[in-house]
Design a protein around this motif. Structure first.
Motif, PDB file in Angstrom:
ATOM      1  N   SER A 121       0.797  -1.445  -0.343  1.00  0.00           N
ATOM      2  CA  SER A 121      -0.051   0.113   0.021  1.00  0.00           C
ATOM      3  C   SER A 121       0.845   1.168  -0.092  1.00  0.00           C
ATOM      4  O   SER A 121       1.750   0.532   0.636  1.00  0.00           O
ATOM      5  N   TYR A 122       0.467   2.129  -1.224  1.00  0.00           N
ATOM      6  CA  TYR A 122       0.988   2.899  -1.346  1.00  0.00           C
ATOM      7  C   TYR A 122       0.622   4.092  -0.853  1.00  0.00           C
ATOM      8  O   TYR A 122      -0.936   4.191  -1.549  1.00  0.00           O
ATOM      9  N   THR A 123       0.679   5.951  -1.362  1.00  0.00           N
ATOM     10  CA  THR A 123      -0.071   7.174  -1.805  1.00  0.00           C
ATOM     11  C   THR A 123       0.667   7.032  -2.721  1.00  0.00           C
ATOM     12  O   THR A 123       1.461   8.055  -3.267  1.00  0.00           O
ATOM     13  N   GLN A 128      -3.302   9.836  -3.193  1.00  0.00           N
ATOM     14  CA  GLN A 128      -4.742   9.011  -3.292  1.00  0.00           C
ATOM     15  C   GLN A 128      -4.294   7.805  -2.829  1.00  0.00           C
ATOM     16  O   GLN A 128      -2.847   7.411  -3.182  1.00  0.00           O
ATOM     17  N   GLY A 129      -4.485   6.860  -1.757  1.00  0.00           N
ATOM     18  CA  GLY A 129      -4.675   5.497  -1.147  1.00  0.00           C
ATOM     19  C   GLY A 129      -4.730   4.684  -2.331  1.00  0.00           C
ATOM     20  O   GLY A 129      -5.473   4.387  -2.786  1.00  0.00           O
ATOM     21  N   LYS A 130      -3.346   3.785  -3.021  1.00  0.00           N
ATOM     22  CA  LYS A 130      -3.564   2.646  -3.646  1.00  0.00           C
ATOM     23  C   LYS A 130      -2.699   1.552  -2.831  1.00  0.00           C
ATOM     24  O   LYS A 130      -2.097   1.749  -2.050  1.00  0.00           O
ATOM     25  N   THR A 131      -3.417   0.362  -3.148  1.00  0.00           N
ATOM     26  CA  THR A 131      -2.991  -1.050  -3.303  1.00  0.00           C
ATOM     27  C   THR A 131      -2.844  -1.561  -4.354  1.00  0.00           C
ATOM     28  O   THR A 131      -3.237  -1.493  -4.967  1.00  0.00           O
TER      29      THR A 131
END
Length: 237
Positions: A121-123, A128-131
């Motif tokens: 998971s990262y920004t 926006q938060g993404k996985t």
């Protein structure tokens, strides 16, 4: 017993109305491709990808997915499709080794932290938060109608539709004049000098390298005679 040459067409049988196209995967050739990409040694043992060590983890996993899908998707109809589990194993562990080497940790810690699918998971740049995860295949069961369906698709007639996308036929971006069009171009942002003119600011905002203008507006923006609000409050037609 006569040996069959790998990755060649072997025969056609009729099964369920579809011809059964018998093709074998050349595993050695696929492993050589992975070797050329730096994902394994000459014997097929996974290794870290040195050129990706400076990349963020999300980019490393994205690259793994690109290679994984590229090598596996197009071979679903091959007789020995089950052999692709080894190709997936090499890619999976190569990505894991790369992450382990990047952070100087053991492979065991990588799988403990990111699991077997390497879930991360990262920004992103937009906040926006993404996985992202490695798109591992859970089954390597052969799809017998994969190649026949593919052949049927390429044999079908295709209707090409021409779409006119000539930018010079658009209205002026600023005033909406449908006549006397000229394309206004800007350089790459890295080549532009500060301070930007108002038209350049607007083109950067809408992410355009060129816009359509009439002769009058083109002259004004070239001499930077228009204020920024005059450019943004354009006439929509």
């Amino acid at each position: 017993m006569r040996r069959t040459k790998r990755h060649t067409f072997l025969g056609i049988l009729s099964i369920g109305g579809f011809p059964d196209i018998d093709i074998l995967i050349d595993n050695k050739k696929l492993i050589r491709k992975l070797y050329d990409k730096g994902m394994c040694n000459a014997f097929g043992y996974p290794t870290s990808i040195k050129r990706l060590l400076y990349k963020p983890i999300e980019d490393i996993i994205v690259y793994g997915n690109q290679v994984l899908r590229g090598l596996i998707n197009n071979n679903q109809g091959c007789r020995n499709y089950y052999d692709m589990h080894r190709i997936q194993y090499i890619i999976q562990y190569s990505i894991a080794y790369t992450i382990a080497r990047k952070y100087d940790i053991s492979l065991k810690k990588v799988f403990r932290k990111y699991h077997s699918q390497l879930i991360y998971s990262y920004t992103n740049d937009k906040g926006q938060g993404k996985t992202i995860r490695l798109a591992l295949y859970h089954s390597f069961k052969r799809d017998k109608i994969f190649f026949p369906q593919w052949l049927n698709k390429i044999k079908q007639s295709v209707e090409y539709k021409y779409k006119d996308t000539n930018p010079l036929k658009r209205n002026c971006y600023i005033c909406g004049n449908p006549h006397q069009h000229i394309m206004f171009h800007r350089k790459k942002i890295s080549l532009l000098r500060m301070p930007y003119s108002h038209i350049i600011k607007e083109m950067i905002r809408i992410n355009r390298r060129q816009i359509c203008l009439c002769q009058e507006c083109f002259t004004k923006v070239s001499q930077n005679l228009l204020e920024y609000n005059q450019i943004t409050k354009r006439k929509l037609t």
